[in-house]
Design a protein around this motif. Structure first.
Motif, PDB file in Angstrom:
ATOM      1  N   ASP A  97       0.806  -1.223   0.000  1.00 41.14           N
ATOM      2  CA  ASP A  97       0.000   0.000   0.000  1.00 41.14           C
ATOM      3  C   ASP A  97       0.833   1.264   0.000  1.00 41.14           C
ATOM      4  O   ASP A  97       0.431   2.290  -0.545  1.00 41.14           O
ATOM      5  CB  ASP A  97      -0.860   0.036   1.273  1.00 41.14           C
ATOM      6  CG  ASP A  97      -2.226  -0.567   1.033  1.00 41.14           C
ATOM      7  OD1 ASP A  97      -2.761  -0.350  -0.071  1.00 41.14           O
ATOM      8  OD2 ASP A  97      -2.740  -1.253   1.936  1.00 41.14           O
ATOM      9  N   ARG A 227      -0.840  -7.653  -0.569  1.00 41.37           N
ATOM     10  CA  ARG A 227      -2.214  -7.267  -0.214  1.00 41.37           C
ATOM     11  C   ARG A 227      -3.173  -8.422  -0.430  1.00 41.37           C
ATOM     12  O   ARG A 227      -4.065  -8.668   0.372  1.00 41.37           O
ATOM     13  CB  ARG A 227      -2.648  -6.051  -1.026  1.00 41.37           C
ATOM     14  CG  ARG A 227      -2.135  -4.766  -0.366  1.00 41.37           C
ATOM     15  CD  ARG A 227      -2.808  -3.556  -0.947  1.00 41.37           C
ATOM     16  NE  ARG A 227      -2.171  -3.185  -2.201  1.00 41.37           N
ATOM     17  CZ  ARG A 227      -2.499  -2.096  -2.892  1.00 41.37           C
ATOM     18  NH1 ARG A 227      -3.468  -1.307  -2.469  1.00 41.37           N
ATOM     19  NH2 ARG A 227      -1.875  -1.805  -4.003  1.00 41.37           N
ATOM     20  N   LYS A 253       2.646  -4.602   7.608  1.00 41.63           N
ATOM     21  CA  LYS A 253       1.458  -3.739   7.535  1.00 41.63           C
ATOM     22  C   LYS A 253       1.711  -2.489   8.368  1.00 41.63           C
ATOM     23  O   LYS A 253       2.225  -2.574   9.501  1.00 41.63           O
ATOM     24  CB  LYS A 253       0.247  -4.488   8.076  1.00 41.63           C
ATOM     25  CG  LYS A 253      -0.318  -5.510   7.106  1.00 41.63           C
ATOM     26  CD  LYS A 253      -1.553  -6.184   7.707  1.00 41.63           C
ATOM     27  CE  LYS A 253      -2.119  -7.216   6.748  1.00 41.63           C
ATOM     28  NZ  LYS A 253      -3.064  -8.125   7.422  1.00 41.63           N
TER      29      LYS A 253
END
Lengths: 420, 155
Positions: A97, A227, A253
Motif C-alpha cells: 500500500d 495485499r 502492515k
C-alpha cells in the motif's frame, strides 16, 4: 502461483521464452571452471547478477556516491532520490500500500529477527504459542527459538509428509487462541515445495495470530502480492533476486509497524535526541538506524527493473518446464533418489545417489564445471525428517538451459563411474 | 578464478582407487566392545559424524575401530587411519598425526614410507573445503589420546 500445479499440461501459449537473450545479460555465465563452461545450478543459495545491476552499483559509486537523508548538497539529494525511488520499486513489486511499509534490512534473516525481537518480544508472554514448520530454513527457526526462550512462549512445528508438503490438518490442530505468531516459508529452500501460504494466513488470522512469510526463495520465482496474501509481514533478500548481497526487505502492515518499537537505535531513525530522551522517526525510517546499504538498495532497484522487463510470469513458466525436463532426465538415472516430491514445487531438484555421499557428488560435479549445493541446506530438521545427512541440490533460474540440465546428468553419470 | 591451476584438475587425483575401495569396504568399521576410550567427532558444516573406539595397553594402541557416516573422503580416511594406527605406540601415533596433517594441508615433502597408503589422501590439499573431511577422524583420535572427553568438532 497455483498455476505451477497445472503447468505440466500448459503448452506454449505465448512466444517462447528467449533464454539465450537473457543469458547475455549475465557476464559470469561466460566463465569457465576447471576448463569447462560454468553450469551454475546453485541459484537457491544465491543468484547471479545481470550487467544492469552490476552497472547500477558502478554508476552509483562513480557518479552519485554520497550519504542520504542528510546533505543539502546535490550529490546527497541525488543519492537520496535514487535510494527512495528504489523503495518505491519494491513497493510496486510486492504490491504494498505504501512506502512506509517497506523497510530495508540486510536480508531475509535480519527481517525475521527484527519481527521476532521488535514485534514478538513485546507481545508474547508465557503460555503463548508460535507456529513454524518442519520445512523452514534455520533463519526461520532460530530467531523463534531465541524468542521463545526469552518470553516463555511455546514453539510448535507443522510437520511434513513424505513428499515434503506441510500437513495442513496438523496445522489446524496446532492453531488456537494461544497462537500469536505463525512464521512460514513461501517456498522451501531445501525441497522446492511451494506452501499454500494464503490458506495458512487465513487460518492464522481466524484465531487472531499474525503471520510472517519468509519469501527468500519465492520472489525470484513467483509474483508476490502482499495485499492479496494479506500477510502481516513478508521478508526477502536481494541477492536471491539477482540483486546485491547484504540488502533485503521487510514488508510489514503499516499499523503493525507503527505499533512496534525500534529494533536498533542510531542515526536516521530519530526525530530529536536530547540527553534525556529521543523521539523516533516516522515509518519506515524508524527501523533503518545508521547509514544503510545505499548501493545495495540501488542495486536491488535495478534488479527489480530487470525482473519487470523480463516478465516474471514468463520466466516462472520457463523454469517449471525446465524443472520438468530435469526431473524427467534425473528419473532415468539408476540409483538416483528424489528428496521432495511435492505436487506444487519449483526450481529445485534435491536428490541423493545410492552409495555416494552428497559432498562427493558436489566435488565431482564441480570438476565438470557444474555448481550445485551439497549439504543440509540450513534445513537440518528437513534432513532429519528424511533420515539423511544431506542432499545434493540443483536449483534453477530462468537463465539455465536444457543443455545445462544435460551437463548435470552427464556429471552425475561421471560420479557413478568414479565410485563403481 | 585461477584457471591455470584448475586446468590441471583431475578428479581421479582426489578419488584414487584406494579411497574408493576403503569407502566401499571400510576396514575396522563397527563398535569395539570393551573399548577403553570412545570419542565422537562431528563436522557441523556437512554433518559428517564418527565415533572412534580405542583399546590401549602399555602406551600402545592395541585395537581401534570406528563407525558413523560421512563422505568418501572421511570414511576412507578413518578406514586408512585405523589400519595405520594398529599396534602403534602413543608417541608413534602422535608423529603420524603430524605427518598426516602436513600431508593434507601443506606442499611440504612427506615421508611416503611411513605414511604408506595414507599418501592416497594427499590430493585433498587441493580441495580446501574437503580437508576437514579427511582430518575429522585424525583430530578425534588426537583428542582421544590426549584424554579429552568432549566431542571433537572441526569448526
Amino acid at each position: 502461483m497455483n498455476n505451477s500445479n497445472t503447468a505440466k499440461t500448459i503448452t506454449n501459449i505465448s512466444a517462447p521464452f528467449d533464454v539465450e537473450r537473457f543469458r547475455k545479460d549475465f557476464p559470469i555465465l561466460n566463465e569457465q571452471v576447471h576448463g569447462k563452461p560454468l553450469v551454475y545450478l546453485d541459484n537457491a543459495a544465491t543468484s547471479q547478477k545481470p550487467k544492469q545491476v552490476i552497472e547500477s552499483l558502478d554508476a552509483y559509486y562513480r557518479e552519485t556516491n554520497s550519504n542520504i537523508h542528510r546533505g543539502v548538497h546535490t550529490l546527497s539529494e541525488q543519492a537520496t532520490a535514487i535510494y527512495e525511488k528504489a523503495r518505491g520499486k519494491v513497493k510496486e513489486f510486492i504490491n504494498s500500500d505504501s512506502i512506509k511499509e517497506i523497510v530495508f534490512v540486510r536480508g531475509a534473516t535480519e527481517g525475521i529477527n527484527l519481527v521476532a525481537q521488535s514485534f514478538g518480544r513485546n507481545m508474547l508472554k508465557p503460555g503463548d504459542e508460535i507456529i513454524i514448520t518442519e520445512l523452514e530454513h534455520h533463519s526461520n527457526i532460530v530467531p523463534w527459538q531465541i524468542l521463545s526462550e526469552q518470553t516463555g512462549a511455546t514453539l510448535n512445528y507443522i510437520p511434513i509428509n513424505d513428499a515434503g508438503e506441510l500437513i495442513l490438518e496438523e496445522y489446524e490442530k496446532l492453531l488456537s487462541d494461544k497462537t500469536c505468531i505463525v512464521a512460514v516459508g513461501h517456498i522451501s529452500n531445501a525441497l522446492g515445495t511451494i506452501n499454500p501460504i494464503k490458506t495458512i494466513i487465513d487460518k492464522a488470522h481466524a484465531v487472531g495470530a499474525k503471520v510472517i512469510v519468509d519469501g527468500a526463495q519465492a520472489v525470484p520465482h513467483t509474483r508476490v502480492d502482499v495485499r492479496e496474501l494479506d500477510c502481516d509481514f513478508y521478508v526477502f533478500s536481494g541477492h536471491k533476486l539477482f540483486g546485491p548481497t547484504g540488502i533485503g526487505v521487510l514488508y510489514g502492515k503499516e499499523a503493525i509497524l507503527e505499533s512496534m518499537p525500534p529494533y536498533q537505535g542510531g542515526g536516521d531513525m530519530i526525530q530529536t535526541v536530547s540527553m534525556e530522551k529521543s523521539t523516533y522517526n516516522a515509518l519506515p525510517y524508524k527501523f533503518e538506524a545508521g547509514t544503510p546499504h545505499i548501493a545495495g538498495v540501488i542495486g536491488l532497484g535495478a534488479a527489480i527493473d530487470y525482473v519487470d522487463q523480463l516478465g516474471l510470469e514468463a520466466a516462472a513458466q520457463y523454469e517449471i518446464e525446465l524443472l520438468d525436463y530435469a526431473d524427467e532426465q534425473a528419473s532415468q538415472v539408476p540409483g538416483l533418489n528424489f528428496v521432495g516430491t511435492a505436487k506444487n514445487k519449483t526450481s529445485i531438484l534435491s536428490f541423493t545417489l545410492d552409495g555416494i555421499h552428497p559432498h562427493d557428488i558436489g566435488t565431482i560435479l564441480d570438476g565438470e564445471g557444474v555448481a550445485i549445493r551439497a549439504g543440509h541446506h540450513c534445513a537440518m530438521p528437513v534432513m532429519e525428517r528424511f533420515n539423511i545427512p544431506a542432499t545434493a541440490r540443483a536449483s534453477f533460474a530462468f537463465y539455465n538451459t536444457r543443455q545445462e540440465v544435460d551437463a548435470l546428468i552427464q556429471a552425475i553419470d561421471k560420479c557413478q563411474k568414479v565410485f563403481n | 578464478m585461477s584457471k591455470g591451476i584448475q586446468l590441471m584438475f583431475d578428479i581421479k587425483d582426489l578419488y584414487q582407487e584406494v579411497i574408493v575401495d576403503h569407502n566401499r569396504s571400510p576396514r575396522n568399521f563397527g563398535r569395539l566392545e570393551n573399548a577403553d576410550t570412545t570419542l565422537e567427532g562431528f563436522n557441523p558444516l556437512c554433518g559428517d559424524k564418527l565415533t572412534l573406539y580405542l583399546k590401549t595397553n602399555s602406551g600402545k594402541i592395541n585395537e581401534i575401530a570406528f563407525d558413523g557416516s560421512g563422505c568418501a573422503i572421511s570414511v576412507a580416511s578413518a578406514s586408512l587411519m585405523t589400519d595405520a594406527m594398529k599396534g602403534k605406540s602413543l608417541d608413534e601415533a602422535e608423529i603420524l598425526f603430524n605427518q598426516f596433517h602436513n600431508l593434507v594441508t601443506t606442499d611440504d615433502d612427506y615421508d611416503a614410507e611411513s605414511l604408506g597408503k595414507l599418501v592416497a589422501l594427499a590430493g585433498v590439499k587441493d580441495y580446501p573445503a574437503r580437508v576437514k573431511c579427511a582430518s575429522l577422524c585424525w583430530h578425534t583420535l588426537h583428542s582421544a589420546l590426549q584424554g579429552d572427553n568432549a566431542p571433537v568438532k572441526t569448526e
